[in-house]
Design a protein around this motif. Sequence first.
Motif, short mmCIF file in Angstrom:
data_model
loop_
_atom_site.label_atom_id
_atom_site.label_comp_id
_atom_site.label_asym_id
_atom_site.label_seq_id
_atom_site.Cartn_x
_atom_site.Cartn_y
_atom_site.Cartn_z
N LYS A 1 -2.54 31.12 0.30
CA LYS A 1 -2.39 30.21 1.42
C LYS A 1 -3.76 29.76 1.93
CE LYS A 1 0.96 29.90 5.12
NZ LYS A 1 1.63 30.64 6.16
N ARG B 1 -5.54 27.26 -0.16
CA ARG B 1 -4.93 25.93 -0.10
C ARG B 1 -5.32 25.19 1.15
NH1 ARG B 1 1.21 25.63 -1.28
NH2 ARG B 1 0.84 23.41 -1.32
N SER B 2 -5.18 25.86 2.29
CA SER B 2 -5.47 25.14 3.53
C SER B 2 -6.94 24.73 3.54
CB SER B 2 -5.13 26.00 4.73
OG SER B 2 -6.06 27.05 4.84
N TYR C 1 -7.45 21.63 1.44
CA TYR C 1 -6.88 20.38 1.96
C TYR C 1 -7.61 19.90 3.19
CZ TYR C 1 -3.03 20.65 -1.22
OH TYR C 1 -2.28 20.68 -2.34
N GLN D 1 -11.09 16.91 2.70
CA GLN D 1 -10.42 15.67 3.06
C GLN D 1 -11.35 14.76 3.86
OE1 GLN D 1 -7.13 15.33 2.26
NE2 GLN D 1 -6.75 13.36 3.18
N GLU D 2 -11.93 15.32 4.93
CA GLU D 2 -12.79 14.55 5.81
C GLU D 2 -13.96 13.95 5.05
OE1 GLU D 2 -12.90 14.73 9.64
OE2 GLU D 2 -10.78 14.82 9.20
N ARG E 1 -3.69 0.22 9.62
CA ARG E 1 -4.21 1.56 9.90
C ARG E 1 -3.96 2.00 11.33
NH1 ARG E 1 -9.09 3.42 7.25
NH2 ARG E 1 -9.80 3.76 9.36
N SER F 1 -1.71 2.40 15.03
CA SER F 1 -0.43 3.01 15.38
C SER F 1 0.71 2.04 15.07
CB SER F 1 -0.45 3.35 16.87
OG SER F 1 0.68 4.10 17.20
N ARG G 1 1.60 2.24 11.43
CA ARG G 1 2.44 3.41 11.15
C ARG G 1 3.88 3.15 11.57
NH1 ARG G 1 -2.18 6.35 13.06
NH2 ARG G 1 -1.26 6.42 15.14
N MET H 1 5.55 1.10 8.92
CA MET H 1 5.91 1.88 7.73
C MET H 1 7.09 2.80 8.04
SD MET H 1 2.24 2.73 6.07
CE MET H 1 0.95 1.87 6.91
N ALA H 2 7.16 3.27 9.28
CA ALA H 2 8.30 4.11 9.65
C ALA H 2 9.59 3.30 9.57
CB ALA H 2 8.10 4.66 11.06
N ASP I 1 10.54 3.00 5.98
CA ASP I 1 11.06 4.23 5.37
C ASP I 1 12.44 4.59 5.89
OD1 ASP I 1 8.88 4.45 3.85
OD2 ASP I 1 8.09 6.28 4.74
N ALA J 1 15.89 6.49 11.82
CA ALA J 1 15.00 7.52 12.36
C ALA J 1 13.91 6.90 13.21
CB ALA J 1 14.39 8.32 11.21
N ARG K 1 -5.93 14.98 -6.23
CA ARG K 1 -5.37 16.27 -5.87
C ARG K 1 -4.22 16.62 -6.79
NH1 ARG K 1 -3.01 16.32 -0.59
NH2 ARG K 1 -3.50 14.16 -0.19
N PHE L 1 18.41 14.90 12.63
CA PHE L 1 19.58 14.38 11.94
C PHE L 1 20.20 15.43 11.02
CE2 PHE L 1 17.07 10.75 13.13
CZ PHE L 1 18.03 9.86 13.59
N ARG M 1 16.16 12.87 7.88
CA ARG M 1 15.66 11.49 7.83
C ARG M 1 14.19 11.47 8.18
NH1 ARG M 1 18.97 7.15 7.92
NH2 ARG M 1 21.20 7.54 7.98
N PHE N 1 10.18 10.10 7.34
CA PHE N 1 9.55 8.92 6.76
C PHE N 1 8.91 9.38 5.46
CE2 PHE N 1 9.16 8.33 11.47
CZ PHE N 1 10.31 7.56 11.56
N MET O 1 5.24 8.76 4.01
CA MET O 1 4.13 8.99 4.91
C MET O 1 3.80 10.49 4.90
SD MET O 1 5.58 6.51 7.87
CE MET O 1 4.19 6.40 8.94
N VAL P 1 3.92 8.90 14.34
CA VAL P 1 4.86 7.82 14.63
C VAL P 1 5.63 8.09 15.92
CG1 VAL P 1 7.03 6.78 13.86
CG2 VAL P 1 5.13 6.99 12.28
N HIS Q 1 3.96 6.97 19.01
CA HIS Q 1 3.65 5.54 19.11
C HIS Q 1 4.12 4.94 20.43
CE1 HIS Q 1 3.03 1.40 17.96
NE2 HIS Q 1 4.29 1.13 18.17
N SER R 1 -4.88 -2.10 19.86
CA SER R 1 -4.54 -1.14 18.81
C SER R 1 -4.73 -1.74 17.43
CB SER R 1 -3.10 -0.66 19.00
OG SER R 1 -2.70 0.11 17.92
N GLU S 1 -6.83 7.08 19.66
CA GLU S 1 -6.35 7.44 18.32
C GLU S 1 -6.79 8.85 17.94
OE1 GLU S 1 -4.33 6.23 14.73
OE2 GLU S 1 -4.42 5.35 16.71
N ARG T 1 8.63 16.46 14.70
CA ARG T 1 8.57 15.03 15.02
C ARG T 1 9.32 14.73 16.32
NH1 ARG T 1 11.30 11.01 10.80
NH2 ARG T 1 13.07 11.85 11.89
#
Lengths: 462, 279
Positions: A3, A6-7, A10, A14-15, A222, A224, A227, A230-231, A234, A238, A373, B110, B114, B116, B119, B127, B130, B140, B149, B188
Motif C-alpha cells: 500500500k 503505491r500511494s 501516485y 504526479q505533481e 479545466r 469547475s 468538470r 463532463m459529469a 458521464d 447523478a 502508469r 444510488f 452512478r 462519473f 473522471m 463535481v 461545483h 471560473s 480552486e 461524493r
Amino acid sequence: MMKNTRSGSYAQPQEKTVKLSTVLSALVILLVYAAVFVAEQTLPSTSILFTVLKKGATYALVAVSMNLLNGFTGLFSLGQAGFMLIGAYAYGILTIPVEQRMNVYQYYDGGIVQFALPVVPALIIAGLCAAAFAFLIGLPVLRLKSDYLAIATLGFAEIVRTIFQWDKLGFLTNGSNLLREYPTFNDFNIKGADGEVTLYLSTLVPFIIAGVCIALIVLLLRSSYGRAFMAIRDDEIAAEAMGINLAKHKQIAFCVSSFFAGIGGAMLAMYQNTVQAKAFTSAMTYEILLIVVIGGIGSVTGSCISSFLFVACSEWWLRFLDQKQMIGNFEVPLLRNGFRLVVFSIIIMIVVLFFRQGIMGTKELPDLFKPRRGGKKPKRSVKEKAEQAKENAKEALQAEEQITLTAAEAAETGAAVAAEAAGEEAASLKDKAEEAKEALKEALAQEAAAAAEAETVEGGEA
Amino acid sequence: MREIVMQMDNVTMQFGGVVAVDSLSLDIYKDEIVALIGPNGAGKTTAFNVATGVYAPTNGRVLLRGKIIAQGHPTGKMKHMYAGTHIGEYNKLISHTPDKICQMGMARTFQNIRLFKNMTVLENVLVARHMRLNAGFFQSALNLNLHEERRLRRECSDLLDMLGLSDLMYENAASLPYGKQRYLEIARALATDPRILLLDEPAAGMNPQETDELSDFIRKIKEDFNLTVFLIEHHMNLVMDISDRIYVLDFGKLIAEGTPEEIQKNPAVIAAYLGVEEE
C-alpha cells in the motif's frame, strides 16, 4: 508495504510530472508556431501548404468547439454549420469598408449597415451573434436528448441557411449574392512602401486567433464548469443529484460552443475571401464531425491534429486521385473526377471500424509526455512476483529432497521412533513442498500473463 | 422536541394505474439513523425519488427542515385515475429540481452505482462542490479563481483522506473495485455538505465482512459530519445494527414503524416478509 509504495508512487511524482509534461507541451506548441512563421517567410506564398494550414487552423477551432459540446458535455448537436454561417455573415457585414458597400450591395442600394469595424471587435461580435442565436435555439431544443437534439439542430442549420439567402433580408445579407471586399487573411501581411510584402503573417494570424480561442476552451474545460460538463456527459441523473443545474449548464456549453463556431465561421470567411450562405451545408457539419471522431471524441489535441490531417488529405495529398494519371503509356484505371471522395470514404470507414478511439482517444498533449502508469509499472511488479515465486519453487525442490533424505534415514536406522519423527517432519515438509509447487504454477501463469500483457501493449503501440 | 429534518406528509406516487407509494407519512429527526425496509417492489426507491425531486408526488408533500420542497395534487388525467386518499389537502403545486434540493442539504447515493466513470476519484468529489462555487462563470472559466480552486482541491483530498480513499485519488473512478466505488459514491454525496444523507441500498453486493465495515463507516460519518441518515437496505443485520428507527413498506403502504426490537416482533412485518400460513 504494498500500500505504501503505491500511494507514494501516485501522490508524489504526479505533481512533478504534470509540470514537466506541461512545459514540454508548451514547447511543442511554441515550436509549431515558430515553424509556421519561418516557413511563411521562406517558402513561396502560393504554396499549397499555406492553404492547408489556414483552413486547418479554421477547422481546428470549429472542431474543438464541436468537441466541447459532443465530446465533453455529451450533447449530440449538428448545428455547427449554421452557427459558422451566422459568424461568417456577421463578420462580413460588419467589416466591409464603407466605400465598397455600394459595390458589394449593388442590388440593395449599398445595404443598411453604413459603418465598418476593425477585425478583432468584428470577430468577437460574430461570436456573440452566434451565441445569441444558440441561446434562443437552446431554450426549446436542449430539452431533447441524443438523436432528437441532433435532428433539431441540423434542422436549425438548414433554416438559417435558407433565411440568409432570403431576398427580403437582402439589405442586411445581400440575399443570395456574395459578400466580399472585407479584410481577409492576406490583409494581415505587412507591406512596405512600394507594395511589396515585407513580413508574411497571413498564416500566422489565423494560427494565433485559433490558438487563443482553443486556449480559452481548454481553460474552460479545466475549470469547475468543465468538470460539471463532463459529469453531465458521464451521468446526467447523478450530476443533477449532485446539485448541477442541467438546463443552465447545457445552455452554457451550447452558447460557448456556438460562440467559438461563430468565430470559426468568420475565419472561414477570411480564408475564402468571399462568403455565400449556400456553401454552409450540412455536409460541412459532417466534415467537422468526422474530424472530431477521427481525432478522438473528448480530446482537444486530437481534434486539432485530425483537422490538419483531414484538410491536408482533402486539399492536397489525395488531389491526384481526381486527375487522370499516366504511368508510361498505361492509364491508371478509376482515377477521375470524384474518385478522391470514394477513397476518402473508405479511409473513414477503416478509421471508424478499426480505430474507434480516434487518433488520441481521450488523451491530451501533456499526457504523451507523462510516464505511462498503466503500461510499465504493473509489468515490473508482476515480474517481481514471478521471481519471488521462482525462489519459493527452489525451496520446494530442496524440501522434497530433504523428505527423501529423512525417509531414507528412517528406513536405515529402522527405529520406530525415528521413523515416526521423520514421518512427521516429512509430512510438514510435504505440505511446504506442495505449497511451493502451487506457487511455482502461479509464477509461471503470472509470467505468461506478463508476457501477454507486454505483447498487447506493444501491439497497441504499433 | 427534537428538530424534524425531513418529513413526508401523505405522499402518494401513482404511475398510470399503479400506486407505487400510497399515502406515506414519516418524520426523520435530527441525528437519527432511520431505515426504510420492505420486500422487493414495495416502493422504497420511489419514495426516495420523490424526496429528492426526481418525481413530483401525485399527492402529498415533502418538507426539508421545515421548508416545503415538493407538494402536489392530481392534475389532468390523473384527477380521474387517482386511487389514493387525502385529496384536496395539498392545493398549491410546489416542485424543485433535484439539483435545487441537493443545494438545500439533501444528498443521496444510488442503488445501482452512478459514478462519473471517465473522471478520476478526486474529480468525482470536486463535481459535488461545483454548486458551492463562489466564482462566477467567467472568473471560473478563465481560471482566475486559482485560490478557490486550490482550496477546493485541498478540501476534497482531505475528505478522501478521512474516508480512506486518498490512495486512489488519481485513479479512474470506473477502475475502482466495487466496494470502493460504493464508498466513493458516499464520499461524493458528503462533499455536497448535506444535512441529511439518503443511502439507497449501500450494502448491495457486499459480503458479510464488508457489510460490518460499512455499518461502522455509516456510524462514523454520521458523527464526523453531523448527519442525519435515511437508508434503504435489505441486509437485516446492518439495518437492525445501526438504525434508531425503522419504517416498513409493503405494496406502497406503511405497515409498521418502530425501533429494531419492535419491528422484529411485529406480526405484520413477519407476514409481509415470510407470508402468512393459510388456515
